[in-house]
Design a protein around this motif. Structure first.
Motif, PDB file in Angstrom:
ATOM      1  N   ALA A 156      -9.317 -51.246  25.885  1.00 37.51           N
ATOM      2  CA  ALA A 156      -8.196 -51.565  26.772  1.00 37.51           C
ATOM      3  C   ALA A 156      -7.887 -53.054  26.740  1.00 37.51           C
ATOM      4  CB  ALA A 156      -8.521 -51.123  28.194  1.00 37.51           C
ATOM      5  N   GLU A 157      -8.924 -53.881  26.749  1.00 40.81           N
ATOM      6  CA  GLU A 157      -8.718 -55.326  26.700  1.00 40.81           C
ATOM      7  C   GLU A 157      -8.152 -55.771  25.352  1.00 40.81           C
ATOM      8  OE1 GLU A 157      -9.615 -57.999  29.441  1.00 40.81           O
ATOM      9  OE2 GLU A 157      -8.576 -56.122  29.863  1.00 40.81           O
ATOM     10  N   ILE A 158      -8.571 -55.120  24.281  1.00 41.68           N
ATOM     11  CA  ILE A 158      -8.027 -55.437  22.954  1.00 41.68           C
ATOM     12  C   ILE A 158      -6.542 -55.109  22.904  1.00 41.68           C
ATOM     13  CG2 ILE A 158      -8.093 -54.797  20.516  1.00 41.68           C
ATOM     14  CD1 ILE A 158     -11.100 -54.342  20.830  1.00 41.68           C
ATOM     15  N   PHE A 159      -6.182 -53.923  23.383  1.00 43.70           N
ATOM     16  CA  PHE A 159      -4.771 -53.514  23.386  1.00 43.70           C
ATOM     17  C   PHE A 159      -3.939 -54.427  24.286  1.00 43.70           C
ATOM     18  CE2 PHE A 159      -5.647 -48.780  22.250  1.00 43.70           C
ATOM     19  CZ  PHE A 159      -5.780 -49.139  20.928  1.00 43.70           C
ATOM     20  N   ARG A 160      -4.467 -54.749  25.458  1.00 45.61           N
ATOM     21  CA  ARG A 160      -3.717 -55.596  26.389  1.00 45.61           C
ATOM     22  C   ARG A 160      -3.428 -56.956  25.770  1.00 45.61           C
ATOM     23  NH1 ARG A 160      -4.794 -59.720  29.217  1.00 45.61           N
ATOM     24  NH2 ARG A 160      -7.029 -59.595  28.727  1.00 45.61           N
ATOM     25  N   ALA A 161      -4.445 -57.564  25.165  1.00 42.30           N
ATOM     26  CA  ALA A 161      -4.256 -58.872  24.552  1.00 42.30           C
ATOM     27  C   ALA A 161      -3.267 -58.805  23.398  1.00 42.30           C
ATOM     28  CB  ALA A 161      -5.595 -59.415  24.067  1.00 42.30           C
ATOM     29  N   GLN A 164       0.316 -58.434  24.785  1.00 40.95           N
ATOM     30  CA  GLN A 164       0.787 -59.671  25.402  1.00 40.95           C
ATOM     31  C   GLN A 164       1.081 -60.752  24.372  1.00 40.95           C
ATOM     32  OE1 GLN A 164      -2.385 -60.376  28.309  1.00 40.95           O
ATOM     33  NE2 GLN A 164      -0.929 -59.936  29.958  1.00 40.95           N
ATOM     34  N   ALA A 165       0.501 -60.621  23.168  1.00 45.51           N
ATOM     35  CA  ALA A 165       0.718 -61.625  22.124  1.00 45.51           C
ATOM     36  C   ALA A 165       2.090 -61.499  21.470  1.00 45.51           C
ATOM     37  CB  ALA A 165      -0.367 -61.511  21.057  1.00 45.51           C
ATOM     38  N   VAL A 166       2.773 -60.387  21.692  1.00 41.28           N
ATOM     39  CA  VAL A 166       4.106 -60.195  21.104  1.00 41.28           C
ATOM     40  C   VAL A 166       5.098 -61.117  21.794  1.00 41.28           C
ATOM     41  CG1 VAL A 166       5.964 -58.533  20.694  1.00 41.28           C
ATOM     42  CG2 VAL A 166       3.572 -57.810  20.516  1.00 41.28           C
ATOM     43  N   ASP A 167       5.940 -61.770  21.001  1.00 41.06           N
ATOM     44  CA  ASP A 167       6.924 -62.713  21.526  1.00 41.06           C
ATOM     45  C   ASP A 167       7.851 -62.013  22.525  1.00 41.06           C
ATOM     46  OD1 ASP A 167       8.631 -64.777  21.991  1.00 41.06           O
ATOM     47  OD2 ASP A 167       9.549 -64.787  20.004  1.00 41.06           O
ATOM     48  N   ALA A 168       7.928 -62.566  23.719  1.00 38.88           N
ATOM     49  CA  ALA A 168       8.768 -61.974  24.769  1.00 38.88           C
ATOM     50  C   ALA A 168      10.237 -61.968  24.385  1.00 38.88           C
ATOM     51  CB  ALA A 168       8.569 -62.732  26.082  1.00 38.88           C
ATOM     52  N   PHE A 185       8.590 -50.090  22.643  1.00 43.01           N
ATOM     53  CA  PHE A 185       7.153 -50.129  22.373  1.00 43.01           C
ATOM     54  C   PHE A 185       6.858 -49.666  20.958  1.00 43.01           C
ATOM     55  CE2 PHE A 185       2.906 -48.206  22.340  1.00 43.01           C
ATOM     56  CZ  PHE A 185       2.152 -49.266  22.830  1.00 43.01           C
ATOM     57  N   ARG A 186       7.510 -48.583  20.541  1.00 47.89           N
ATOM     58  CA  ARG A 186       7.218 -48.012  19.230  1.00 47.89           C
ATOM     59  C   ARG A 186       7.714 -48.878  18.083  1.00 47.89           C
ATOM     60  NH1 ARG A 186       9.769 -42.394  16.701  1.00 47.89           N
ATOM     61  NH2 ARG A 186       8.780 -42.596  14.657  1.00 47.89           N
ATOM     62  N   HIS A 187       8.904 -49.420  18.179  1.00 49.01           N
ATOM     63  CA  HIS A 187       9.520 -50.108  17.045  1.00 49.01           C
ATOM     64  C   HIS A 187       9.385 -51.636  17.073  1.00 49.01           C
ATOM     65  CE1 HIS A 187      11.320 -46.419  15.550  1.00 49.01           C
ATOM     66  NE2 HIS A 187      11.760 -46.155  16.771  1.00 49.01           N
ATOM     67  N   VAL A 188       9.121 -52.203  18.245  1.00 47.21           N
ATOM     68  CA  VAL A 188       9.067 -53.664  18.348  1.00 47.21           C
ATOM     69  C   VAL A 188       7.667 -54.157  18.732  1.00 47.21           C
ATOM     70  CG1 VAL A 188      10.015 -55.702  19.499  1.00 47.21           C
ATOM     71  CG2 VAL A 188      11.510 -53.762  18.956  1.00 47.21           C
ATOM     72  N   GLN A 192       3.872 -55.085  15.832  1.00 41.62           N
ATOM     73  CA  GLN A 192       3.403 -56.476  15.823  1.00 41.62           C
ATOM     74  C   GLN A 192       2.034 -56.605  16.491  1.00 41.62           C
ATOM     75  OE1 GLN A 192       6.569 -59.510  16.640  1.00 41.62           O
ATOM     76  NE2 GLN A 192       7.795 -57.707  17.155  1.00 41.62           N
ATOM     77  N   ALA A 193       1.836 -55.853  17.568  1.00 43.66           N
ATOM     78  CA  ALA A 193       0.550 -55.912  18.261  1.00 43.66           C
ATOM     79  C   ALA A 193      -0.568 -55.359  17.384  1.00 43.66           C
ATOM     80  CB  ALA A 193       0.630 -55.124  19.569  1.00 43.66           C
ATOM     81  N   PHE A 194      -0.236 -54.377  16.549  1.00 47.14           N
ATOM     82  CA  PHE A 194      -1.260 -53.726  15.735  1.00 47.14           C
ATOM     83  C   PHE A 194      -1.928 -54.720  14.790  1.00 47.14           C
ATOM     84  CE2 PHE A 194      -2.666 -51.197  12.042  1.00 47.14           C
ATOM     85  CZ  PHE A 194      -3.525 -50.331  12.695  1.00 47.14           C
TER      86      PHE A 194
END
Length: 274
Positions: A156-161, A164-168, A185-188, A192-194
């Motif tokens: 959960a902490e890995i996913f959250r970080a 949050q790292a994706v440019d707002a 969430f799916r396309h943007v 990038q978070a992955f």
């Protein structure tokens, strides 16, 4: 042409640690093939590989799903959801996995069964459903549930970080284009978070392979348990646990190399957006 000095850009250094590891693995394989004792130990311990792989894959998949849900709760504008997610993560991460395993197996599951039977009592009396027994929940699944809960807090902490790292700004641009929350969430967000979460996420997967050995304390017939049973009966502890360590190293090192190759490939080519 002059030789390029070690450490300069453009030269890929030979992974000597891997060469040494492969050499040792080959030597051990030869010993197993030529020694009757090591061959017997290897064949017995190898029977637990299927359970180890099953526990690892199922528990990690369930932990990933639960971890993603907790991460999304933590990022929710609702204070109740975000604080509930933080409470879950901090409490679960503060409990040793072995202790959590024992608690789920011998306290959590019996409590759940008792609660289930209490709620379903009217249907049980009517003969519509049978009464659930603690023994109906196998030790294998108790172990999987414990590993799922334990690892979900870290994932959960890995996913959250990563999210949050994706440019707002890109998220705002997606909103301006009229994309729904799911499509954003799916396309943007997720592609990038992955790339950000893959290294620590991969490390957790490898760690799960090793921590799956904890299920042996419940008598689940994984690699470690098969080794324990054989060593207890034959008193060949050196041979047995050497083979157990060898098999785990084959699994973890091979998996680590494969995941690192995947990381390099994604960095070079980029993550597909679909």
């Amino acid at each position: 042409m002059a030789n390029v000095a070690p450490g300069r850009p453009g030269r890929k250094e030979l992974p000597w640690w891997l060469v040494a590891a492969v050499a040792i693995a080959v030597v051990v394989a030869i010993v197993i093939a030529t020694s009757e004792i090591y061959s017997q130990v290897f064949n017995i311990v190898l029977k637990g590989v299927g359970i180890t792989i099953f526990v690892t894959i199922v528990a990690f998949a369930m932990a990933s799903a639960l971890g993603l849900a907790v991460a999304l709760m933590a990022l929710s504008p609702s204070r109740l959801l975000s604080q509930s997610a933080r409470f879950y993560v901090e409490i679960i991460r503060g409990i040793p996995i072995l202790v959590l395993l024992f608690w789920i197996a011998f306290a959590g599951v019996p409590a759940f069964v008792a609660g289930w039977n209490f709620v379903m009592a009217p249907l049980t009396k009517a003969g519509l459903v049978g009464e659930l027994q603690v023994r109906d929940v196998s030790l294998l699944w108790r172990a999987i549930i414990a590993l799922t809960i334990a690892y979900s807090s870290f994932i959960a902490e890995i996913f959250r970080a990563g999210i949050q790292a994706v440019d707002a700004g890109q998220i705002e641009a997606a909103k301006a284009l009229g994309l729904s929350r799911y499509r954003r969430f799916r396309h943007v967000v997720w592609p990038q978070a992955f790339r950000t979460i893959l290294p620590p996420y991969s490390n957790d997967f490898v760690a799960m392979v090793k921590d799956s050995s904890l299920v042996s304390v419940l008598g689940v017939a994984d690699i470690t348990q098969m080794g324990k049973v054989y060593a207890a009966g034959s008193f060949r502890f050196f041979e047995t646990y050497s083979i157990v360590a060898y098999i785990y190293l084959i699994l973890t090192v091979g998996l680590s190399i494969s995941l690192r190759a995947l990381e390099r490939r994604l960095r070079a080519q980029g993550v597909p957006q679909d």
